[in-house]
Design a protein around this motif. Structure first.
Motif, PDB file in Angstrom:
ATOM      1  N   VAL A 150       1.039  -1.138   0.177  1.00  0.00           N
ATOM      2  CA  VAL A 150      -0.127  -0.118  -0.087  1.00  0.00           C
ATOM      3  C   VAL A 150       0.987   1.174  -0.070  1.00  0.00           C
ATOM      4  O   VAL A 150       1.736   1.371   0.969  1.00  0.00           O
ATOM      5  CB  VAL A 150      -0.878   0.026   1.326  1.00  0.00           C
ATOM      6  CG1 VAL A 150      -1.799   1.301   1.331  1.00  0.00           C
ATOM      7  CG2 VAL A 150      -1.822  -1.157   1.238  1.00  0.00           C
ATOM      8  N   LYS A 151       0.796   2.033  -0.938  1.00  0.00           N
ATOM      9  CA  LYS A 151       1.313   3.230  -1.038  1.00  0.00           C
ATOM     10  C   LYS A 151       0.557   4.514  -1.004  1.00  0.00           C
ATOM     11  O   LYS A 151      -0.207   4.534  -1.988  1.00  0.00           O
ATOM     12  CB  LYS A 151       2.399   3.304  -2.330  1.00  0.00           C
ATOM     13  CG  LYS A 151       3.336   2.260  -2.234  1.00  0.00           C
ATOM     14  CD  LYS A 151       4.226   2.266  -3.577  1.00  0.00           C
ATOM     15  CE  LYS A 151       5.432   1.090  -3.389  1.00  0.00           C
ATOM     16  NZ  LYS A 151       6.292   1.057  -4.629  1.00  0.00           N
ATOM     17  N   LEU A 152       0.775   5.564  -0.166  1.00  0.00           N
ATOM     18  CA  LEU A 152       0.063   6.706  -0.282  1.00  0.00           C
ATOM     19  C   LEU A 152       0.705   8.028  -0.179  1.00  0.00           C
ATOM     20  O   LEU A 152       2.045   7.901   0.447  1.00  0.00           O
ATOM     21  CB  LEU A 152      -0.980   6.725   0.802  1.00  0.00           C
ATOM     22  CG  LEU A 152      -0.567   6.605   2.256  1.00  0.00           C
ATOM     23  CD1 LEU A 152      -1.479   6.900   3.334  1.00  0.00           C
ATOM     24  CD2 LEU A 152      -0.196   5.038   2.750  1.00  0.00           C
ATOM     25  N   PRO A 153       0.281   8.789  -0.566  1.00  0.00           N
ATOM     26  CA  PRO A 153       1.095  10.221  -0.746  1.00  0.00           C
ATOM     27  C   PRO A 153       1.084  10.999   0.793  1.00  0.00           C
ATOM     28  O   PRO A 153       0.212  10.742   1.643  1.00  0.00           O
ATOM     29  CB  PRO A 153       0.379  11.253  -1.719  1.00  0.00           C
ATOM     30  CG  PRO A 153      -0.923  10.596  -1.549  1.00  0.00           C
ATOM     31  CD  PRO A 153      -0.903   9.283  -1.433  1.00  0.00           C
ATOM     32  N   LEU A 154       2.255  11.668   1.167  1.00  0.00           N
ATOM     33  CA  LEU A 154       2.340  12.461   2.416  1.00  0.00           C
ATOM     34  C   LEU A 154       2.238  13.889   1.779  1.00  0.00           C
ATOM     35  O   LEU A 154       2.871  14.367   1.072  1.00  0.00           O
ATOM     36  CB  LEU A 154       3.556  12.365   2.904  1.00  0.00           C
ATOM     37  CG  LEU A 154       3.704  10.779   3.565  1.00  0.00           C
ATOM     38  CD1 LEU A 154       5.014  10.604   4.219  1.00  0.00           C
ATOM     39  CD2 LEU A 154       2.392  10.214   4.462  1.00  0.00           C
ATOM     40  N   ARG A 155       1.089  14.742   2.391  1.00  0.00           N
ATOM     41  CA  ARG A 155       1.243  16.173   2.095  1.00  0.00           C
ATOM     42  C   ARG A 155       1.515  17.081   3.234  1.00  0.00           C
ATOM     43  O   ARG A 155       1.632  16.655   4.400  1.00  0.00           O
ATOM     44  CB  ARG A 155      -0.195  16.298   1.654  1.00  0.00           C
ATOM     45  CG  ARG A 155      -0.716  15.474   0.586  1.00  0.00           C
ATOM     46  CD  ARG A 155      -2.260  15.694   0.262  1.00  0.00           C
ATOM     47  NE  ARG A 155      -2.578  14.765  -0.764  1.00  0.00           N
ATOM     48  CZ  ARG A 155      -2.634  15.000  -2.093  1.00  0.00           C
ATOM     49  NH1 ARG A 155      -2.019  16.329  -2.553  1.00  0.00           N
ATOM     50  NH2 ARG A 155      -3.230  14.040  -2.976  1.00  0.00           N
ATOM     51  N   ASP A 156       2.014  18.254   2.804  1.00  0.00           N
ATOM     52  CA  ASP A 156       2.513  19.203   3.911  1.00  0.00           C
ATOM     53  C   ASP A 156       1.020  19.922   4.026  1.00  0.00           C
ATOM     54  O   ASP A 156      -0.007  19.797   3.666  1.00  0.00           O
ATOM     55  CB  ASP A 156       3.499  20.242   3.528  1.00  0.00           C
ATOM     56  CG  ASP A 156       3.057  20.846   1.983  1.00  0.00           C
ATOM     57  OD1 ASP A 156       1.866  21.157   1.644  1.00  0.00           O
ATOM     58  OD2 ASP A 156       4.242  21.168   1.497  1.00  0.00           O
ATOM     59  N   THR A 157       1.161  21.404   5.044  1.00  0.00           N
ATOM     60  CA  THR A 157       0.063  21.861   5.592  1.00  0.00           C
ATOM     61  C   THR A 157      -0.640  22.650   4.200  1.00  0.00           C
ATOM     62  O   THR A 157      -1.890  22.857   4.349  1.00  0.00           O
ATOM     63  CB  THR A 157       0.408  23.013   6.554  1.00  0.00           C
ATOM     64  OG1 THR A 157       1.449  23.873   6.075  1.00  0.00           O
ATOM     65  CG2 THR A 157       1.132  22.240   7.502  1.00  0.00           C
ATOM     66  N   ARG A 158      -0.130  22.688   3.239  1.00  0.00           N
ATOM     67  CA  ARG A 158      -0.705  23.442   1.901  1.00  0.00           C
ATOM     68  C   ARG A 158      -1.380  22.228   1.101  1.00  0.00           C
ATOM     69  O   ARG A 158      -1.864  22.846   0.210  1.00  0.00           O
ATOM     70  CB  ARG A 158       0.370  24.258   1.243  1.00  0.00           C
ATOM     71  CG  ARG A 158       0.988  25.302   2.050  1.00  0.00           C
ATOM     72  CD  ARG A 158       1.940  26.434   1.374  1.00  0.00           C
ATOM     73  NE  ARG A 158       2.365  27.423   2.344  1.00  0.00           N
ATOM     74  CZ  ARG A 158       3.340  28.364   1.610  1.00  0.00           C
ATOM     75  NH1 ARG A 158       3.710  28.098   0.232  1.00  0.00           N
ATOM     76  NH2 ARG A 158       3.835  29.196   2.327  1.00  0.00           N
ATOM     77  N   GLY A 159      -1.014  21.089   1.482  1.00  0.00           N
ATOM     78  CA  GLY A 159      -1.841  19.924   0.661  1.00  0.00           C
ATOM     79  C   GLY A 159      -0.701  19.661  -0.529  1.00  0.00           C
ATOM     80  O   GLY A 159      -1.283  18.827  -1.551  1.00  0.00           O
ATOM     81  N   ASN A 160       0.621  20.123  -0.676  1.00  0.00           N
ATOM     82  CA  ASN A 160       1.210  19.749  -1.631  1.00  0.00           C
ATOM     83  C   ASN A 160       2.072  17.991  -1.162  1.00  0.00           C
ATOM     84  O   ASN A 160       2.265  18.079   0.008  1.00  0.00           O
ATOM     85  CB  ASN A 160       2.420  20.641  -1.893  1.00  0.00           C
ATOM     86  CG  ASN A 160       2.028  21.823  -2.248  1.00  0.00           C
ATOM     87  OD1 ASN A 160       0.922  22.069  -2.985  1.00  0.00           O
ATOM     88  ND2 ASN A 160       2.604  23.200  -1.797  1.00  0.00           N
ATOM     89  N   ILE A 161       2.392  17.417  -2.134  1.00  0.00           N
ATOM     90  CA  ILE A 161       2.861  16.160  -1.815  1.00  0.00           C
ATOM     91  C   ILE A 161       4.299  16.440  -1.686  1.00  0.00           C
ATOM     92  O   ILE A 161       5.074  16.949  -2.900  1.00  0.00           O
ATOM     93  CB  ILE A 161       2.383  15.142  -2.958  1.00  0.00           C
ATOM     94  CG1 ILE A 161       0.930  14.921  -3.210  1.00  0.00           C
ATOM     95  CG2 ILE A 161       3.257  13.872  -2.899  1.00  0.00           C
ATOM     96  CD1 ILE A 161       0.647  14.127  -4.263  1.00  0.00           C
ATOM     97  N   TYR A 162       5.077  15.931  -0.632  1.00  0.00           N
ATOM     98  CA  TYR A 162       6.562  16.049  -0.493  1.00  0.00           C
ATOM     99  C   TYR A 162       7.010  14.558  -0.313  1.00  0.00           C
ATOM    100  O   TYR A 162       8.367  14.287  -0.396  1.00  0.00           O
ATOM    101  CB  TYR A 162       6.884  16.872   0.592  1.00  0.00           C
ATOM    102  CG  TYR A 162       6.434  16.184   2.202  1.00  0.00           C
ATOM    103  CD1 TYR A 162       7.303  15.518   2.796  1.00  0.00           C
ATOM    104  CD2 TYR A 162       5.042  16.505   2.727  1.00  0.00           C
ATOM    105  CE1 TYR A 162       6.878  14.847   3.973  1.00  0.00           C
ATOM    106  CE2 TYR A 162       4.717  15.831   3.884  1.00  0.00           C
ATOM    107  CZ  TYR A 162       5.595  15.007   4.573  1.00  0.00           C
ATOM    108  OH  TYR A 162       5.290  14.344   5.535  1.00  0.00           O
ATOM    109  N   ALA A 163       6.169  13.717  -0.143  1.00  0.00           N
ATOM    110  CA  ALA A 163       6.998  12.192   0.118  1.00  0.00           C
ATOM    111  C   ALA A 163       5.704  11.145   0.149  1.00  0.00           C
ATOM    112  O   ALA A 163       4.545  11.696  -0.268  1.00  0.00           O
ATOM    113  CB  ALA A 163       7.572  12.081   1.529  1.00  0.00           C
ATOM    114  N   LEU A 164       6.163   9.838  -0.098  1.00  0.00           N
ATOM    115  CA  LEU A 164       5.227   8.748   0.065  1.00  0.00           C
ATOM    116  C   LEU A 164       5.595   7.835   1.206  1.00  0.00           C
ATOM    117  O   LEU A 164       6.829   7.981   1.509  1.00  0.00           O
ATOM    118  CB  LEU A 164       5.128   8.028  -1.462  1.00  0.00           C
ATOM    119  CG  LEU A 164       6.225   7.257  -1.942  1.00  0.00           C
ATOM    120  CD1 LEU A 164       6.430   5.949  -1.334  1.00  0.00           C
ATOM    121  CD2 LEU A 164       6.419   6.797  -3.566  1.00  0.00           C
ATOM    122  N   CYS A 165       4.505   7.201   1.411  1.00  0.00           N
ATOM    123  CA  CYS A 165       4.557   6.211   2.578  1.00  0.00           C
ATOM    124  C   CYS A 165       4.277   4.767   2.080  1.00  0.00           C
ATOM    125  O   CYS A 165       3.083   4.738   1.460  1.00  0.00           O
ATOM    126  CB  CYS A 165       3.940   6.559   3.804  1.00  0.00           C
ATOM    127  SG  CYS A 165       3.994   5.390   5.385  1.00  0.00           S
TER     128      CYS A 165
END
Length: 837
Positions: free
Chosen positions: A375-390
């Protein structure tokens, strides 16, 4: 100790189970009569009543119960939480019987808001319990100072706190609330270790009992009116008969709110006092949890570099966390795996998709391959931008291997590892359907081992199993993938032949050849542990077209054919179709007679002359003739195909070559014959024989002939396969002085591109073009073209099958140089031509 005997009406056999019982109400206990009771006791009793089991209660304290179940002193033990250590020492079933969690209890003046408050406390636990192992690990990881007060039963653990011998007790919530109330102790908000509870049996025993428990639990849990929920309701009512449900919800909410408030308060105090130490402790706790999870957990940045990995990932890759951080997949996996992983990573990082799939990964170092669900899902910052995946991946390699084993057991015979009856019938059905749509013929060969029962009865089943394995290996030798071989029953095997073409004669010949090959293999001596064994087999053969599309009909007919083979004396084959069997019998008789003729030197070599334009004989063609004492004169059109299919064509060709060389040697003493060329036909199988050249050299050396007077006639079919090897072998023989003629020219697939590379002396126009030369303009055009081609390649062109003066005159008009046929002379023995010439 007491005995519960439950006798169901329909039971025919009874199983007696010694049940270990320790006092842990309301989950497990004994009633006043000493019978098993409690939630799990009632569930087990209900199953026993339905299955006809006898339950014999054996009371013991917890640690003794565990030791007895490991040693096999008792048969079953309820209320056991799963751990890796226990899994290796006892057998668990699959569906949990009950869910529980653990909680801390203490005196009313004890303040416990988290597990960290166990510092400097005396902790009472049940000796050998999951609470003890879990808390020991936790205390070790957080370096807490705890004094352990282990007890043999749970009630004694609570009394230790009540009597001041311990400060805190850890217990499951079922009995904890009851004993805390009785001893005036209070429950803390600290809950931990949610557990699934099972019944266990000694290792390797009572797997059927566990499977039965799983079946009842799985079915009962789906039905809200089942005995399972009635038992839960019964014991729940006994614990809280007069308290309304909304009070429990209110208490739960208050406890949760209190716990939340205590945690927040503690966090605030610690942030103010030592925020750094708290952060390190938080990180340690998180790392401990993530490293304890049985999954691969990682974080990758936008460039797909690893930014976090748990211990499971480190163990998989064989590197430390420091070595992995900052690297990409290319450092650890093979290129194909990297490409697959990158495709999913890019979709998550660029589109924000949440991807769940199954991945097979191959490590570059040791070549280890694992299969996992990822299972791979995006990690987002406070502005909703994707900065990494988990990513979270669970290893399912063992599950897939289990699936493969189950598939092997379902479709393959465990003794011979061949397809079993189920898979055989499925493939046979598909083969029949394909034959029906394609029009291609097929066949089945039903093979039965002769005297197999006698071997089993006299030497035992172990010897029989050895024979079956060796027989299966022999039957499988030489199969090319289009055939299906399997074990149909005890000593019967089935071979399915597909794609035999639309010509029935060819299909029957192929099936016959396969059956005879199998009979020969099966009649070779076997080597068993008990000593050498001489065996054989019988084969029944049925063509697909005889079954009219029915698998059942096909097998029934094959069985009838097999019975005929056994009635005929075993170690033989029989067709179901009587017409085919008659044809096969005739072919077998001809093969045997031809073999006798070859061994007894009873064949004859006749000669047919070849004339030039001036009616002068310049060569003779050697033609094989056979007169059998029983069958009379046998046409070459009949016995040459038999020799080809039976493999006798090679020794037959060698006999002709030897006789031809002897004739040439004799001609050297006759003026009329000494300048004649002798042409010998060579089959493709003879030409490609590894000792072909050596045999010709031996014949020449033995007879002392001049090789320039020996001509080998080959056909265009010989040139289709392995052209380079053919040309090399021809050049080798041409270097010895031997001539080559291309027979039946115009009927094959000769290419001008390689025709000019062959060391030929002449071309022979096939008689089919000569026969209609005077009436068919197409044949005349073909003959004219062949003559022109021969002239351009400086080859002599010989017309075969010339039977009339008109044909000869027309061939001369077309510039043909040489002739052969009945008009000039029929094939006759060598003595005839010595007198005539």
């Amino acid at each position: 100790m007491s005995l519960i005997v439950i006798r169901p009406v329909l039971a025919t056999e009874q199983t007696t189970l010694k049940v270990g019982v320790y006092n842990n109400p309301p989950k497990i206990l004994t009633d006043e009569q000493g019978n098993i009771s409690g939630i799990q006791g009632d569930i087990l009793s209900e199953v026993a009543k339905r299955e006809g089991w006898q339950l014999e209660t054996v009371e013991c304290h917890w640690e003794l119960c565990l030791r007895w179940i490991e040693q096999g002193e008792i048969d079953i033990l309820p209320d056991v939480a799963w751990t890796e250590t226990r899994e290796s020492a006892m057998d668990f079933h699959q569906v949990p019987a009950l869910m529980s969690w653990s909680q801390l209890y203490g005196t009313k003046n004890q303040k416990l808001s988290s597990l960290l408050d166990l510092q400097d406390k005396r902790l009472a636990v049940l000796q050998g319990s999951v609470q003890q192992s879990y808390l020991e690990n936790l205390v070790s990881n957080f370096e807490l100072r705890v004094t352990w007060v282990p007890q043999k039963n749970i009630a004694e653990s609570f009394r230790a706190v009540s009597e001041g011998r311990a400060d805190v007790v850890a217990s499951n919530q079922y009995i904890g609330e009851k004993l805390a109330s009785e001893l005036n102790l209070s429950s803390s908000p600290v809950m931990f270790l949610p557990n699934k509870l099972f019944y266990v049996t000694p290792p390797g025993r009572h797997s059927g009992v566990l499977s039965t428990l799983d079946r009842y639990l799985q079915n009962w849990k789906r039905d809200p009116d089942s005995p399972y929920y009635l038992i839960l309701e019964k014991w729940s009512i006994q614990q809280a008969r007069s308290i309304p449900a909304y009070v429990w919800w209110l208490v739960a909410a208050l406890v949760s709110g209190l716990l939340l408030a205590l945690v927040i308060s503690q966090l605030l105090r610690r942030r103010v006092s030592r925020i750094g130490a708290h952060l390190r402790a938080t990180e340690t706790r998180l790392t401990t949890i993530l490293n304890s999870v049985d999954a691969f957990i990682f974080i990758k940045d936008k460039e797909r570099r690893y930014r976090y990995v748990n211990q499971k990932v480190c163990d998989l890759l064989g590197y430390s966390e420091e070595q992995i951080i900052g690297s990409t997949d290319e450092s650890f996996f093979d290129p194909h795996t990297c490409a697959v992983l990158a495709e999913a990573d890019i979709r998550v990082l660029e589109t924000g998709e949440r991807i769940t799939n199954e991945e097979s990964t191959l490590l570059t170092g040791g070549g280890t391959e694992i299969t996992s669900t990822s299972v791979k899902l995006p990690l987002r910052d406070t502005r909703g931008n994707i900065y990494a995946l988990c990513g979270i991946a669970t290893d399912i390699s063992e599950y897939r291997q289990t699936q493969q084993k189950l598939h092997q057991l379902a479709y393959f015979d465990p003794l011979t590892e061949l397809p079993n009856r189920r898979l055989l019938l499925d493939r046979l059905h598909k083969a029949l359907m394909h034959a029906k749509t394609s029009g291609s013929e097929g066949a089945i060969l039903l093979i039965d081992l002769d005297n197999f029962k006698t071997l089993n009865d006299t030497q035992g089943h172990a010897a029989g199993d050895q024979l079956l394995r060796q027989a299966a290996a022999r039957l499988g030798e030489g199969l090319h993938g289009k055939e299906t071989l399997g074990r149909l029953s005890a000593d019967e095997f089935l071979l399915v032949l597909e794609g035999l073409g639309k010509n029935m004669d060819d299909a029957v010949n192929f099936a016959t050849s396969q059956a005879r090959t199998l009979l020969e293999k099966m009649s070779q001596p076997y080597v068993l542990n008990s000593g050498p064994f001489s065996g054989s087999a019988s084969v029944g053969v049925v063509m697909f077209s005889d079954a009219k599309g029915s698998v059942e009909t096909l097998l029934k007919e094959a069985d009838l054919a097999l019975c005929d083979a056994k009635d005929a004396g075993r170690n033989t084959m029989r067709f179901y179709n009587p017409v085919m069997q008659t044809k096969v019998n005739h072919q077998s008789q001809m093969e045997a007679a031809l073999r006798r003729a070859l061994e007894g030197d009873n064949l004859q070599l006749h000669l047919q002359p070849q004339f030039d334009e001036g009616h002068k004989v310049f060569a003779m063609e050697a033609l094989l003739r056979w007169q059998d004492p029983d069958m009379g004169w046998v046409s070459p059109a009949d016995f040459i195909p038999v020799a080809e299919s039976s493999g006798q064509i090679v020794p037959l060709g060698e006999w002709v070559m030897q006789k031809a060389c002897q004739l040439l040697a004799g001609w050297q003493h006759h003026a009329a014959m000494k300048e004649l060329i002798l042409a010998v036909n060579i089959s493709a199988r003879q030409f490609y024989h590894p000792h072909f050249v050596e045999h010709i050299q031996s014949c020449i050396a033995h007879t002392g002939i001049d090789p320039h007077y020996l001509e080998l006639e080959i056909t265009e079919s010989l040139l289709i396969d392995d052209l380079e090897n053919t040309i090399n072998k021809m050049n080798l023989l041409r270097g010895m002085g031997i001539r080559f003629s291309l027979d039946d020219f115009g009927t094959g697939y000769a290419s001008l591109g390689y025709l000019k590379r062959l060391p030929l002396s002449s071309l022979k126009i096939d008689q089919t073009f000569v026969r209609d030369l005077l009436s068919d303009p197409n044949d005349e055009a073909i003959v004219s073209t062949i003559v022109a081609l021969g002239k351009s390649l400086e080859l002599k062109v010989i017309a075969e099958g010339v039977e009339t003066l008109e044909q000869e005159e027309r061939l001369k008009a077309l510039k043909c140089q040489a002739f052969q046929g009945y008009y000039f002379g029929r094939p006759a023995p060598a003595e005839h031509w010595l007198e005539t010439l």
